[in-house]
Design an enzyme around this catalytic site. Structure first.
Site, PDB file in Angstrom:
ATOM      1  N   ASP A 188      36.529  44.598  88.440  1.00 20.75           N
ATOM      2  CA  ASP A 188      35.113  44.404  88.165  1.00 20.75           C
ATOM      3  C   ASP A 188      34.421  44.311  89.535  1.00 20.75           C
ATOM      4  O   ASP A 188      35.096  44.139  90.561  1.00 20.75           O
ATOM      5  CB  ASP A 188      34.950  43.108  87.356  1.00 20.75           C
ATOM      6  CG  ASP A 188      33.503  42.747  87.157  1.00 20.75           C
ATOM      7  OD1 ASP A 188      32.701  43.641  86.822  1.00 20.75           O
ATOM      8  OD2 ASP A 188      33.154  41.556  87.343  1.00 20.75           O
TER       9      ASP A 188
ATOM     10  N   ASP B 183      30.651  42.755  90.294  1.00 23.91           N
ATOM     11  CA  ASP B 183      29.859  41.530  90.499  1.00 23.91           C
ATOM     12  C   ASP B 183      30.709  40.298  90.189  1.00 23.91           C
ATOM     13  O   ASP B 183      31.189  40.139  89.066  1.00 23.91           O
ATOM     14  CB  ASP B 183      28.626  41.528  89.579  1.00 23.91           C
ATOM     15  CG  ASP B 183      27.695  42.696  89.835  1.00 23.91           C
ATOM     16  OD1 ASP B 183      27.258  42.857  90.981  1.00 23.91           O
ATOM     17  OD2 ASP B 183      27.408  43.457  88.888  1.00 23.91           O
TER      18      ASP B 183
ATOM     19  N   GLY C  23      28.958  40.333  83.040  1.00 20.43           N
ATOM     20  CA  GLY C  23      29.661  41.499  82.501  1.00 20.43           C
ATOM     21  C   GLY C  23      28.868  42.263  81.445  1.00 20.43           C
ATOM     22  O   GLY C  23      29.298  43.302  80.971  1.00 20.43           O
ATOM     23  N   VAL C  24      27.720  41.744  81.084  1.00 19.59           N
ATOM     24  CA  VAL C  24      26.912  42.317  79.995  1.00 19.59           C
ATOM     25  C   VAL C  24      25.816  43.209  80.597  1.00 19.59           C
ATOM     26  O   VAL C  24      25.257  42.892  81.651  1.00 19.59           O
ATOM     27  CB  VAL C  24      26.311  41.153  79.155  1.00 19.59           C
ATOM     28  CG1 VAL C  24      25.366  41.662  78.107  1.00 19.59           C
ATOM     29  CG2 VAL C  24      27.425  40.322  78.545  1.00 19.59           C
TER      30      VAL C  24
ATOM     31  N   ARG D 240      22.317  45.236  81.458  1.00 15.90           N
ATOM     32  CA  ARG D 240      20.975  44.685  81.723  1.00 15.90           C
ATOM     33  C   ARG D 240      20.193  44.478  80.430  1.00 15.90           C
ATOM     34  O   ARG D 240      19.637  43.407  80.189  1.00 15.90           O
ATOM     35  CB  ARG D 240      20.218  45.644  82.649  1.00 15.90           C
ATOM     36  CG  ARG D 240      19.032  45.029  83.354  1.00 15.90           C
ATOM     37  CD  ARG D 240      18.337  46.070  84.218  1.00 15.90           C
ATOM     38  NE  ARG D 240      19.266  46.752  85.111  1.00 15.90           N
ATOM     39  CZ  ARG D 240      19.038  47.923  85.686  1.00 15.90           C
ATOM     40  NH1 ARG D 240      17.897  48.553  85.471  1.00 15.90           N
ATOM     41  NH2 ARG D 240      19.948  48.493  86.459  1.00 15.90           N
TER      42      ARG D 240
ATOM     43  N   SER E  93      27.341  47.356  85.775  1.00 16.18           N
ATOM     44  CA  SER E  93      26.100  47.530  86.536  1.00 16.18           C
ATOM     45  C   SER E  93      25.785  48.990  86.816  1.00 16.18           C
ATOM     46  O   SER E  93      26.657  49.764  87.202  1.00 16.18           O
ATOM     47  CB  SER E  93      26.204  46.782  87.867  1.00 16.18           C
ATOM     48  OG  SER E  93      25.094  47.093  88.678  1.00 16.18           O
ATOM     49  N   LYS E  94      24.503  49.320  86.677  1.00 16.55           N
ATOM     50  CA  LYS E  94      24.040  50.666  87.034  1.00 16.55           C
ATOM     51  C   LYS E  94      23.858  50.782  88.544  1.00 16.55           C
ATOM     52  O   LYS E  94      23.612  51.856  89.066  1.00 16.55           O
ATOM     53  CB  LYS E  94      22.729  50.971  86.307  1.00 16.55           C
ATOM     54  CG  LYS E  94      22.940  51.070  84.801  1.00 16.55           C
ATOM     55  CD  LYS E  94      21.692  51.497  84.069  1.00 16.55           C
ATOM     56  CE  LYS E  94      22.054  51.793  82.617  1.00 16.55           C
ATOM     57  NZ  LYS E  94      20.910  51.977  81.755  1.00 16.55           N
ATOM     58  N   ASN E  95      23.952  49.652  89.235  1.00 17.34           N
ATOM     59  CA  ASN E  95      23.803  49.654  90.699  1.00 17.34           C
ATOM     60  C   ASN E  95      25.158  49.631  91.410  1.00 17.34           C
ATOM     61  O   ASN E  95      25.211  49.456  92.626  1.00 17.34           O
ATOM     62  CB  ASN E  95      23.003  48.415  91.129  1.00 17.34           C
ATOM     63  CG  ASN E  95      21.587  48.421  90.570  1.00 17.34           C
ATOM     64  OD1 ASN E  95      20.822  49.350  90.831  1.00 17.34           O
ATOM     65  ND2 ASN E  95      21.233  47.409  89.792  1.00 17.34           N
TER      66      ASN E  95
ATOM     67  N   ASP F 108      35.766  38.377  86.314  1.00 14.97           N
ATOM     68  CA  ASP F 108      35.250  36.995  86.376  1.00 14.97           C
ATOM     69  C   ASP F 108      34.486  36.645  85.099  1.00 14.97           C
ATOM     70  O   ASP F 108      33.967  35.548  84.985  1.00 14.97           O
ATOM     71  CB  ASP F 108      34.306  36.816  87.572  1.00 14.97           C
ATOM     72  CG  ASP F 108      33.016  37.593  87.407  1.00 14.97           C
ATOM     73  OD1 ASP F 108      33.079  38.755  86.932  1.00 14.97           O
ATOM     74  OD2 ASP F 108      31.949  37.050  87.724  1.00 14.97           O
TER      75      ASP F 108
HETATM   76  C1  BG6 Z   1      27.400  43.177  85.495  1.00 20.36           C
HETATM   77  C2  BG6 Z   1      26.920  41.771  85.764  1.00 20.36           C
HETATM   78  O1  BG6 Z   1      28.344  43.532  86.457  1.00 20.36           O
HETATM   79  O2  BG6 Z   1      26.311  44.090  85.533  1.00 20.36           O
HETATM   80  C3  BG6 Z   1      25.808  41.401  84.809  1.00 20.36           C
HETATM   81  O3  BG6 Z   1      27.997  40.886  85.596  1.00 20.36           O
HETATM   82  C4  BG6 Z   1      24.693  42.444  84.879  1.00 20.36           C
HETATM   83  O4  BG6 Z   1      25.323  40.125  85.151  1.00 20.36           O
HETATM   84  C5  BG6 Z   1      25.264  43.832  84.603  1.00 20.36           C
HETATM   85  O5  BG6 Z   1      23.699  42.164  83.913  1.00 20.36           O
HETATM   86  C6  BG6 Z   1      24.228  44.937  84.690  1.00 20.36           C
HETATM   87  O6  BG6 Z   1      23.814  45.103  86.021  1.00 20.36           O
HETATM   88  P1  BG6 Z   1      22.597  46.018  86.500  1.00 20.36           P
HETATM   89  O7  BG6 Z   1      22.777  46.032  88.024  1.00 20.36           O
HETATM   90  O8  BG6 Z   1      22.773  47.361  85.904  1.00 20.36           O
HETATM   91  O9  BG6 Z   1      21.349  45.344  86.082  1.00 20.36           O
HETATM   92 MG    MG Z   2      31.684  40.281  87.012  1.00 22.10          MG
END
Ligand code: BG6
Ligand code: MG
Length: 213
Positions: free
Chosen positions: A10, A12, A47-48, A50, A117-119, A171
């Site tokens: 994972d 974040d 992990g959820v 956005r 995450s999309k980032n 995590d």
């Molecule tokens: C996950 C995080 O990795 O990515 C979450 O644990 C977050 O907290 C999710 O909401 C989506 O991330 P992003 O960067 O696309 O907003």
């Molecule tokens: Mg995480």
């Protein structure tokens, strides 16, 4: 001979401390909604995706938004988050994980990432870790985010690994649930009691010995 497992990380909260920045950004959004986001409730956002995070928050705050307002808040959250991560670099890597990844690579483990995450790709580049990954699955690659196992299934396909030969480092409770659903070995990283459902839990990467795998 025992198969060398594929490691699926994972991002974040496992590779980098950006989970704190997600929390700060959501807290600011919650202030606009007159809702006080506690660290305990934030565990459920880890992990959820956005949009599913915002859906959960609205439920907890007992509020609803039309789709235009919903999208606007999602954009605001991401803008706040992007501002916070604009200066991140390798100093934001969680202690021990880079060493673990490098040693695992050297030992010929296949290395993948699955982040909701999309980032994620942007962050991996900022951390100078992008080139270590044989496959990357992020929030843009899946329809259903954790606790759905779709992303882990995709990571196992991309790395040509059987799910039973994959080890997941997570995590979040959502991530552990997802890995458990398809019989991957799940390793919880951190101190949250929500991680107890993992096959094993470690506080830090320094505690994990590669030869265990
Ligand atoms: C996950 C995080 O990795 O990515 C979450 O644990 C977050 O907290 C999710 O909401 C989506 O991330 P992003 O960067 O696309 O907003
Ligand atoms: Mg995480």
């Amino acid at each position: 001979m025992k198969t060398l497992p594929t490691f699926i990380f994972d991002l974040d909260g496992v590779i980098t401390n950006t989970e704190d920045y997600h929390f700060d950004a959501w807290k600011s959004i919650c202030i606009k909604l007159n809702y006080d986001l506690s660290p305990e409730k934030n565990e459920e956002l880890k992990g959820v995706s956005r949009s599913e995070c915002l859906e959960k928050i609205l439920k907890w705050a007992n509020q609803s938004l039309d789709s235009k307002e919903f999208k606007k808040l999602l954009n605001t959250k991401n803008e706040l988050y992007l501002k916070k991560i604009s200066n991140i670099d390798s100093s934001n890597i969680i202690e021990g994980v880079d060493d673990f990844i490098k040693k695992a690579k050297h030992r010929n483990h296949t290395i993948a990432l699955y982040s909701s995450s999309k980032n994620a790709r942007f962050i991996l580049r900022k951390l100078n870790l992008y080139s270590y990954f044989d496959a990357i699955v992020d929030g843009n690659s899946v329809k259903a985010s954790k606790p759905d196992p779709e992303g882990f299934i995709l990571a196992s396909k991309l790395t040509k690994s059987n799910p039973e030969d994959c080890v997941v480092f997570e995590d979040s409770e959502a991530g552990i649930i997802a890995g458990n659903k398809i019989n991957m070995t799940t390793i919880g990283i951190g101190v949250s009691n929500k991680l107890e459902i993992a096959d094993k839990v470690y506080k830090r990467f320094e505690e994990i010995k590669l030869k265990e795998f």
